[in-house]
Design a protein around this motif. Structure first.
Motif, PDB file in Angstrom:
ATOM      1  N   THR A   1       0.865  -1.172   0.000  1.00  0.00           N
ATOM      2  CA  THR A   1       0.000   0.000   0.000  1.00  0.00           C
ATOM      3  C   THR A   1       0.905   1.226   0.000  1.00  0.00           C
ATOM      4  O   THR A   1       1.925   1.248   0.686  1.00  0.00           O
ATOM      5  CB  THR A   1      -0.907   0.006   1.247  1.00  0.00           C
ATOM      6  OG1 THR A   1      -1.621  -1.226   1.274  1.00  0.00           O
ATOM      7  CG2 THR A   1      -1.887   1.143   1.204  1.00  0.00           C
ATOM      8  N   TYR A   2       0.537   2.255  -0.744  1.00  0.00           N
ATOM      9  CA  TYR A   2       1.378   3.436  -0.907  1.00  0.00           C
ATOM     10  C   TYR A   2       0.701   4.689  -0.371  1.00  0.00           C
ATOM     11  O   TYR A   2      -0.524   4.766  -0.296  1.00  0.00           O
ATOM     12  CB  TYR A   2       1.701   3.653  -2.393  1.00  0.00           C
ATOM     13  CG  TYR A   2       2.434   2.509  -3.014  1.00  0.00           C
ATOM     14  CD1 TYR A   2       3.806   2.404  -2.899  1.00  0.00           C
ATOM     15  CD2 TYR A   2       1.754   1.520  -3.713  1.00  0.00           C
ATOM     16  CE1 TYR A   2       4.495   1.345  -3.466  1.00  0.00           C
ATOM     17  CE2 TYR A   2       2.433   0.456  -4.276  1.00  0.00           C
ATOM     18  CZ  TYR A   2       3.802   0.375  -4.157  1.00  0.00           C
ATOM     19  OH  TYR A   2       4.472  -0.676  -4.716  1.00  0.00           O
TER      20      TYR A   2
ATOM     21  N   ASN B   1      -3.139   0.167  -4.971  1.00  0.00           N
ATOM     22  CA  ASN B   1      -2.090  -0.746  -4.510  1.00  0.00           C
ATOM     23  C   ASN B   1      -1.035  -1.004  -5.580  1.00  0.00           C
ATOM     24  O   ASN B   1       0.016  -1.546  -5.288  1.00  0.00           O
ATOM     25  CB  ASN B   1      -2.697  -2.068  -4.061  1.00  0.00           C
ATOM     26  CG  ASN B   1      -3.470  -1.909  -2.777  1.00  0.00           C
ATOM     27  OD1 ASN B   1      -3.271  -0.971  -2.030  1.00  0.00           O
ATOM     28  ND2 ASN B   1      -4.365  -2.837  -2.518  1.00  0.00           N
ATOM     29  N   ASP B   2      -1.291  -0.629  -6.806  1.00  0.00           N
ATOM     30  CA  ASP B   2      -0.340  -0.771  -7.902  1.00  0.00           C
ATOM     31  C   ASP B   2       0.551   0.478  -7.937  1.00  0.00           C
ATOM     32  O   ASP B   2       0.056   1.601  -7.887  1.00  0.00           O
ATOM     33  CB  ASP B   2      -1.110  -0.921  -9.223  1.00  0.00           C
ATOM     34  CG  ASP B   2      -0.195  -0.958 -10.417  1.00  0.00           C
ATOM     35  OD1 ASP B   2       0.820  -1.673 -10.373  1.00  0.00           O
ATOM     36  OD2 ASP B   2      -0.494  -0.252 -11.404  1.00  0.00           O
ATOM     37  N   TYR B   3       1.888   0.295  -8.024  1.00  0.00           N
ATOM     38  CA  TYR B   3       2.822   1.415  -7.930  1.00  0.00           C
ATOM     39  C   TYR B   3       2.572   2.476  -9.001  1.00  0.00           C
ATOM     40  O   TYR B   3       2.487   3.666  -8.698  1.00  0.00           O
ATOM     41  CB  TYR B   3       4.270   0.905  -8.017  1.00  0.00           C
ATOM     42  CG  TYR B   3       5.269   2.029  -7.915  1.00  0.00           C
ATOM     43  CD1 TYR B   3       5.643   2.522  -6.675  1.00  0.00           C
ATOM     44  CD2 TYR B   3       5.837   2.600  -9.048  1.00  0.00           C
ATOM     45  CE1 TYR B   3       6.550   3.555  -6.555  1.00  0.00           C
ATOM     46  CE2 TYR B   3       6.740   3.634  -8.946  1.00  0.00           C
ATOM     47  CZ  TYR B   3       7.106   4.114  -7.702  1.00  0.00           C
ATOM     48  OH  TYR B   3       7.996   5.151  -7.596  1.00  0.00           O
ATOM     49  N   LEU B   4       2.475   2.065 -10.252  1.00  0.00           N
ATOM     50  CA  LEU B   4       2.324   3.044 -11.333  1.00  0.00           C
ATOM     51  C   LEU B   4       1.012   3.814 -11.232  1.00  0.00           C
ATOM     52  O   LEU B   4       0.976   5.032 -11.429  1.00  0.00           O
ATOM     53  CB  LEU B   4       2.438   2.350 -12.691  1.00  0.00           C
ATOM     54  CG  LEU B   4       3.812   1.765 -13.004  1.00  0.00           C
ATOM     55  CD1 LEU B   4       3.786   1.029 -14.325  1.00  0.00           C
ATOM     56  CD2 LEU B   4       4.865   2.847 -13.024  1.00  0.00           C
ATOM     57  N   THR B   5      -0.071   3.127 -10.921  1.00  0.00           N
ATOM     58  CA  THR B   5      -1.362   3.787 -10.775  1.00  0.00           C
ATOM     59  C   THR B   5      -1.342   4.729  -9.579  1.00  0.00           C
ATOM     60  O   THR B   5      -1.848   5.855  -9.659  1.00  0.00           O
ATOM     61  CB  THR B   5      -2.485   2.746 -10.604  1.00  0.00           C
ATOM     62  OG1 THR B   5      -2.406   1.806 -11.677  1.00  0.00           O
ATOM     63  CG2 THR B   5      -3.843   3.399 -10.608  1.00  0.00           C
ATOM     64  N   ALA B   6      -0.748   4.296  -8.470  1.00  0.00           N
ATOM     65  CA  ALA B   6      -0.662   5.135  -7.276  1.00  0.00           C
ATOM     66  C   ALA B   6       0.172   6.385  -7.560  1.00  0.00           C
ATOM     67  O   ALA B   6      -0.179   7.488  -7.136  1.00  0.00           O
ATOM     68  CB  ALA B   6      -0.062   4.347  -6.122  1.00  0.00           C
ATOM     69  N   TYR B   7       1.264   6.228  -8.285  1.00  0.00           N
ATOM     70  CA  TYR B   7       2.126   7.365  -8.626  1.00  0.00           C
ATOM     71  C   TYR B   7       1.364   8.392  -9.457  1.00  0.00           C
ATOM     72  O   TYR B   7       1.402   9.585  -9.184  1.00  0.00           O
ATOM     73  CB  TYR B   7       3.353   6.861  -9.387  1.00  0.00           C
ATOM     74  CG  TYR B   7       4.440   7.880  -9.533  1.00  0.00           C
ATOM     75  CD1 TYR B   7       5.452   7.975  -8.589  1.00  0.00           C
ATOM     76  CD2 TYR B   7       4.475   8.750 -10.620  1.00  0.00           C
ATOM     77  CE1 TYR B   7       6.462   8.909  -8.717  1.00  0.00           C
ATOM     78  CE2 TYR B   7       5.474   9.688 -10.756  1.00  0.00           C
ATOM     79  CZ  TYR B   7       6.476   9.766  -9.805  1.00  0.00           C
ATOM     80  OH  TYR B   7       7.463  10.702  -9.935  1.00  0.00           O
TER      81      TYR B   7
ATOM     82  N   PHE C   1       4.679  17.741  -5.886  1.00  0.00           N
ATOM     83  CA  PHE C   1       4.726  16.302  -5.627  1.00  0.00           C
ATOM     84  C   PHE C   1       6.162  15.863  -5.365  1.00  0.00           C
ATOM     85  O   PHE C   1       7.064  16.128  -6.149  1.00  0.00           O
ATOM     86  CB  PHE C   1       4.138  15.541  -6.813  1.00  0.00           C
ATOM     87  CG  PHE C   1       4.152  14.053  -6.646  1.00  0.00           C
ATOM     88  CD1 PHE C   1       3.384  13.447  -5.674  1.00  0.00           C
ATOM     89  CD2 PHE C   1       4.931  13.259  -7.463  1.00  0.00           C
ATOM     90  CE1 PHE C   1       3.392  12.066  -5.513  1.00  0.00           C
ATOM     91  CE2 PHE C   1       4.940  11.890  -7.322  1.00  0.00           C
ATOM     92  CZ  PHE C   1       4.175  11.298  -6.348  1.00  0.00           C
ATOM     93  N   GLU C   2       6.384  15.164  -4.248  1.00  0.00           N
ATOM     94  CA  GLU C   2       7.710  14.688  -3.853  1.00  0.00           C
ATOM     95  C   GLU C   2       7.951  13.240  -4.257  1.00  0.00           C
ATOM     96  O   GLU C   2       9.017  12.902  -4.722  1.00  0.00           O
ATOM     97  CB  GLU C   2       7.880  14.808  -2.334  1.00  0.00           C
ATOM     98  CG  GLU C   2       8.049  16.231  -1.865  1.00  0.00           C
ATOM     99  CD  GLU C   2       9.425  16.775  -2.184  1.00  0.00           C
ATOM    100  OE1 GLU C   2      10.411  16.091  -1.911  1.00  0.00           O
ATOM    101  OE2 GLU C   2       9.485  17.877  -2.736  1.00  0.00           O
ATOM    102  N   GLY C   3       6.977  12.345  -4.034  1.00  0.00           N
ATOM    103  CA  GLY C   3       7.164  10.941  -4.374  1.00  0.00           C
ATOM    104  C   GLY C   3       6.257  10.040  -3.579  1.00  0.00           C
ATOM    105  O   GLY C   3       5.418  10.498  -2.802  1.00  0.00           O
TER     106      GLY C   3
END
Length: 75
Positions: free
Chosen positions: A3-4, A23-29, A43-45
């Motif tokens: 979880t991000y 929960n998917d890295y690319l979608t969350a980003y 946006f920092e990260g």
């Protein structure tokens, strides 16, 4: 799955946490970037919520625990 949460900065330099991400890295980003842009934040990260990521491989666990590996010669 991990979880991000996202980190962003306000114009005054204060930190803001962006929650409720996928929960998917690319979608969350992508979601975190869009949400920061809507609120006019820098946006920092992304960061992983501790306890939601999987551990290392079996061999990695053995190396860090100090147990001998299967091929190690015992003294």
């Amino acid at each position: 799955m991990a979880t991000y949460y996202g980190l962003a900065l306000t114009q005054e330099g204060k930190s803001v946490i962006i929650e409720n991400l996928a929960n998917d890295y690319l979608t969350a980003y992508k979601d975190a970037e869009q949400q920061a842009a809507k609120e006019r934040l820098y946006f920092e990260g992304l960061r992983i919520v501790k306890g939601t990521q999987k551990g290392g491989s079996t061999m990695q666990k053995r190396f860090t625990s100090g147990e001998p590996t299967p091929r190690a010669k015992r003294k």
